[in-house]
Design a protein around this motif. Structure first.
Motif, PDB file in Angstrom:
ATOM      1  N   LEU A   1       0.819  -1.210   0.000  1.00  0.00           N
ATOM      2  CA  LEU A   1       0.000   0.000   0.000  1.00  0.00           C
ATOM      3  C   LEU A   1       0.856   1.264   0.000  1.00  0.00           C
ATOM      4  N   ALA A   2       1.961   1.236   0.756  1.00  0.00           N
ATOM      5  CA  ALA A   2       2.800   2.433   0.829  1.00  0.00           C
ATOM      6  C   ALA A   2       3.458   2.719  -0.519  1.00  0.00           C
ATOM      7  N   LEU A   3       3.893   1.666  -1.208  1.00  0.00           N
ATOM      8  CA  LEU A   3       4.504   1.869  -2.520  1.00  0.00           C
ATOM      9  C   LEU A   3       3.499   2.479  -3.496  1.00  0.00           C
TER      10      LEU A   3
ATOM     11  N   TYR B   1       1.681  17.358   2.658  1.00  0.00           N
ATOM     12  CA  TYR B   1       1.472  16.016   3.222  1.00  0.00           C
ATOM     13  C   TYR B   1       2.810  15.309   3.402  1.00  0.00           C
ATOM     14  N   ILE B   2       3.602  15.325   2.343  1.00  0.00           N
ATOM     15  CA  ILE B   2       4.877  14.608   2.387  1.00  0.00           C
ATOM     16  C   ILE B   2       5.773  15.182   3.477  1.00  0.00           C
ATOM     17  N   ASP B   3       5.881  16.494   3.536  1.00  0.00           N
ATOM     18  CA  ASP B   3       6.731  17.109   4.554  1.00  0.00           C
ATOM     19  C   ASP B   3       6.265  16.755   5.955  1.00  0.00           C
ATOM     20  N   PHE B   4       4.966  16.852   6.164  1.00  0.00           N
ATOM     21  CA  PHE B   4       4.428  16.615   7.499  1.00  0.00           C
ATOM     22  C   PHE B   4       4.689  15.188   7.961  1.00  0.00           C
ATOM     23  N   PHE B   5       4.348  14.233   7.122  1.00  0.00           N
ATOM     24  CA  PHE B   5       4.448  12.849   7.575  1.00  0.00           C
ATOM     25  C   PHE B   5       5.858  12.295   7.536  1.00  0.00           C
TER      26      PHE B   5
ATOM     27  N   ILE C   1       0.640   5.575   5.856  1.00  0.00           N
ATOM     28  CA  ILE C   1       0.602   7.034   5.790  1.00  0.00           C
ATOM     29  C   ILE C   1       2.016   7.600   5.786  1.00  0.00           C
ATOM     30  N   VAL C   2       2.861   7.086   6.666  1.00  0.00           N
ATOM     31  CA  VAL C   2       4.210   7.634   6.783  1.00  0.00           C
ATOM     32  C   VAL C   2       5.123   7.151   5.666  1.00  0.00           C
ATOM     33  N   TYR C   3       5.105   5.851   5.394  1.00  0.00           N
ATOM     34  CA  TYR C   3       6.006   5.352   4.374  1.00  0.00           C
ATOM     35  C   TYR C   3       5.557   5.693   2.971  1.00  0.00           C
ATOM     36  N   GLY C   4       4.264   6.032   2.823  1.00  0.00           N
ATOM     37  CA  GLY C   4       3.827   6.593   1.556  1.00  0.00           C
ATOM     38  C   GLY C   4       4.584   7.888   1.295  1.00  0.00           C
ATOM     39  N   ALA C   5       4.738   8.699   2.335  1.00  0.00           N
ATOM     40  CA  ALA C   5       5.462   9.962   2.185  1.00  0.00           C
ATOM     41  C   ALA C   5       6.927   9.711   1.850  1.00  0.00           C
ATOM     42  N   PHE C   6       7.555   8.795   2.580  1.00  0.00           N
ATOM     43  CA  PHE C   6       8.971   8.523   2.312  1.00  0.00           C
ATOM     44  C   PHE C   6       9.181   7.969   0.916  1.00  0.00           C
ATOM     45  N   SER C   7       8.334   7.047   0.536  1.00  0.00           N
ATOM     46  CA  SER C   7       8.555   6.443  -0.784  1.00  0.00           C
ATOM     47  C   SER C   7       8.259   7.445  -1.883  1.00  0.00           C
TER      48      SER C   7
END
Lengths: 254, 247, 273
Positions: free
Chosen positions: B38-40, B67-71, B118-124
């Motif tokens: 899901l994160a990918l 979103y990306i910065d926040f998470f 939610i978090v790894y979606g941002a990192f990826s």
């Protein structure tokens, strides 16, 4: 005389605070080869990129086949506005860095846009693509990947790729500047042929010889304006302006 | 000193609780598998949103970046606790969503997965972005000049090239994700760390934790080696040089 | 020249170490002087400090924030301290390692609603029992759950490492038994609805019912458990003193007062003076 294929009036382009084009007026007739020369930073590439809306101009008019593709500042920044479709299917561009798609074969490079954009069938696209590649002398390289080709070969593929979209006008942005000297000739020959077949071409180049032989009109630009324009014999052999003289002196003195 | 070894390397304890801890570890792997997929997907979606061109779509780009910065900034543990502590009280959601029990997995499983996605979606998304931006701009220009729309250019030219640069950093993110599945222990999901701590308080011995660590090392070490190999291969490609002059 | 440079560096390092040590010893946020609910500023026995570990919060046995901890355990310990001439200093610590910690000397004693069990007696020594306990099943008001047999197939919460969890494992055929890090976490989960019942010490359950709304005790499960103060096995001197102090606290009625304050009822006979 018929309406010019391309008509530029008062085209201005700014990058932030920097004014790169300060009011360009230009007419290009059908089948004409216009060669644009000038020192770097004169705005020659930017002019080309305005014509195919890669850089939409801030001010001015660009009439392509009597249609204004600018429609005021800010237009063309939207996506898939009709101007983009209209322009890019009539105007092809070849880049200094070739920009071939490295993950596709030579033939696939040429067939991709006709398939995806014009909706041609695979078979049709391959037929046409193969014919074009043979025309530029690369019929034996269809299944190769771009990285295996020499610079000159890659550039010829780039030309074939642009031609596959059946453009009415071709833009060449210093297409030989990144090539080894031995490879320049093959590309110029291809362009010469194209011109003799009646293609309307805008060519930004340093190749004075080409401009003299093939050009119908020569435009000298400096500092964002057209300093001098006219027949090659006039501009290149009897330049009127000081700046033109200076530039040519430097270039020819090699 | 021998007390130290007994605390951490008591093989009897390890043997007796091996099965329990292993089952717990399989929970970690399951959380990882679901969250990773899901994160990918989310990351790719965010990365593409971020690339949308044009003035009109600036609000979308802005929100995506926010979103990306926040998470990327908020610790995952906080997100896990906030989700599990707050979502059950969101009365406007139906019961099955508030306290999910999907596919037989209990609610802490899904809260944990949600937080990790939610978090790894941002990192990826950032990894995808680096890949996409590493593709030379000229590729996009050439594609557009040929008449392709932004989406066509992305889909057929930019993204296919971009993804080749992605495996190494993405694998690093995934390794991180696998380890972070242990954070879900804090909301009482019976994964390996929680089980080990149970054993710890029962047997007053930390060897179960050592065992858990060993499981993680066995899985992750080979992956880390793969990452190293991928990076080395990329380096080789770059120095050997590619396009333009092959006179 | 070199030698004096080295000396200077050494002196700076020493100073830095001293500063760190000083910062570490003084005013750590989870050590405290005594300041119990009794309200008197003098607090405990005014003697040598006695380090005591406890898993805070676990109301009504221990709760509050450093240095104002309060609760039954806290006050009892302070009373015992007074009898034996020691001042308890409480350290908040995690329950799952608390026995190992006292066995290794991290603190001298543990008072933390800790049930005396055979398993634990392998690692630590316990004082005489100071509290009789039972477990309770906590549910949402109006729940259909009655006794422990009704927990079959349900999602049940308990605190990690507690006898409540043990009871759940043995007697309840729960669909899922969830161990939470802290007792209050399990109770919150009950309120949120993510677990259907919680097995926890009766007085803690009682306190929760009184303090929070919407939950009730469905059944108390007598387990004949008693709480004890835990010490390292070899600390026989201190063990004797604590037992003595405890006996005195019981016999002079202090125990009764504290008990009634926190549990609103009379203590069982064995703890009456």
């Amino acid at each position: 005389m018929a309406d010019p294929v391309l008509k530029l009036r008062g085209v201005c382009k700014r990058f932030g605070a920097l004014e790169v084009l300060k009011g360009i007026d230009l007419d290009v007739q059908k089948g004409e080869v216009v060669c644009i020369l000038g020192p770097s930073g004169s705005g020659k590439s930017t002019l080309l990129r305005c014509v195919n809306l890669l850089e939409p101009p801030e001010e001015g008019e660009i009439l392509l086949e009597t249609q204004d593709i600018c429609k005021g500042p800010g237009s063309g920044t939207g996506e898939q506005s009709w101007e983009l479709d209209f322009v890019r299917q009539r105007v092809g561009m070849v880049f200094q860095q070739f920009n071939l798609f490295p993950h596709k074969t030579v033939l696939e490079n040429v067939t991709m846009a006709p398939e995806k954009v014009l909706g041609r069938s695979k078979g049709e696209a391959r037929e046409k693509g193969t014919a074009l590649l043979e025309r530029v002398g690369l019929g034996d390289k269809l299944a190769q990947y771009p990285e295996r080709l020499s610079g000159g070969q890659q550039q010829r593929v780039a030309i074939a790729r642009a031609l596959a979209m059946e453009p009415h006008v071709m833009l060449f942005d210093e297409v030989t500047s990144a090539l080894d000297p031995e490879l320049v000739k093959e590309v110029l020959d291809t362009m010469r042929e194209l011109a003799s077949e009646g293609m309307t071409m805008l060519v930004v180049t340093h190749e004075i010889g080409f401009a003299k032989e093939v050009g119908d009109q020569v435009v000298f630009m400096d500092g964002g304006v057209i300093v001098e324009q006219g027949l090659p014999s006039e501009v290149l052999e009897n330049p009127k302006e000081e700046r033109t003289k200076q530039f040519l002196g430097l270039v020819l003195d090699r | 000193m021998s007390q130290f070894f007994n605390q951490y390397f008591n093989f009897d304890v390890m043997r007796e609780h091996f099965g329990e801890v292993l089952v717990g570890f399989l929970q970690n792997l399951l959380v990882f598998a679901v969250a990773a997929v899901l994160a990918l997907a989310l990351g790719l979606f965010l990365a593409l949103l971020r690339q949308l061109p044009g003035k009109k779509l600036m609000p979308i780009r802005f929100l995506t970046i926010a979103y990306i910065d926040f998470f990327r900034a908020v610790p995952i543990l906080i997100i896990i606790l906030m989700i599990s502590g707050g979502v059950p009280f969101l009365s406007f959601l139906p019961q099955e969503v508030r306290i999910p029990h999907w596919f037989g997995r209990p609610d802490p499983f899904w809260y944990g997965v949600a937080a990790l996605v939610i978090v790894y979606g941002a990192f990826s998304a950032e990894v995808y972005r680096a890949g996409i931006e590493a593709v030379p701009r000229g590729q996009m220009e050439a594609a557009r000049s040929l008449g392709m729309s932004h989406f066509q250019a992305m889909r057929h030219v930019v993204v296919p090239q971009g993804v080749t640069k992605i495996p190494a950093p993405m694998l690093n993110e995934l390794i991180s994700l696998l380890k972070d599945t242990t954070l879900v222990s804090v909301i009482a999901l019976s994964e390996s760390v929680l089980v080990s701590r149970e054993v710890l308080s029962e047997r007053l011995n930390s060897s179960s934790l050592t065992l858990t660590a060993i499981f993680f090392v066995i899985i992750i070490l080979p992956l880390a080696r793969v990452v190293d190999k991928l990076i080395a291969r990329q380096q080789l490609k770059v120095t050997r040089g590619s396009h333009i002059e092959v006179a | 020249m070199r030698k004096s440079r080295l000396t200077a560096l050494f002196a700076v390092l020493l100073l830095a170490l001293a500063a760190v040590a000083a910062a570490g010893c003084g005013g750590g946020s989870d050590t405290t002087g005594t300041s119990g609910g009794g309200g008197s500023a003098e607090g405990g026995g005014g003697g040598e400090p006695l380090t005591v570990g406890s898993d805070i919060p676990y109301p009504p046995f221990e709760q509050g924030k450093s240095p104002d901890y309060e609760g039954f355990d806290i006050e009892l310990m302070e009373a015992i301290g007074e009898k034996i001439g020691r001042t308890p200093e409480f350290q908040d610590t995690s329950f799952e390692t608390i026995f190992r910690d006292v066995a290794q000397g991290k603190f001298e004693a543990v008072i933390s609603a800790a049930t005396i069990t055979e398993e634990r007696e392998k690692e630590v020594a316990f004082s005489d029992p100071y509290y009789l306990s039972e477990q309770a099943i906590l549910v949402k008001e109006g729940s259909e759950i009655g006794g422990i047999e009704d927990l079959e197939g349900k999602t049940v919460g308990a605190q990690q490492g507690t006898t409540g969890l043990e009871l759940g494992k043995e007697k309840a055929n729960a669909g899922e038994l969830r161990p939470y890090p802290e007792g209050p976490d399990a109770i919150n989960a009950l309120k949120a609805g993510t677990v259907e019942a919680v097995i926890i010490d009766q007085p803690v359950a009682q306190n929760a019912v009184e303090e929070e709304g919407g939950i009730e005790i469905s059944e108390s499960v007598p387990t004949e458990e008693s709480y004890g103060i835990a010490l390292a096995k070899d600390n026989t001197e201190l063990l004797k003193e604590i037992n003595k102090g405890l006996a005195e606290v019981i016999s002079d009625g202090t125990y009764k007062t504290i008990y009634e304050k926190w549990f609103h009822k009379e203590p069982p006979k064995q703890f009456l003076g």
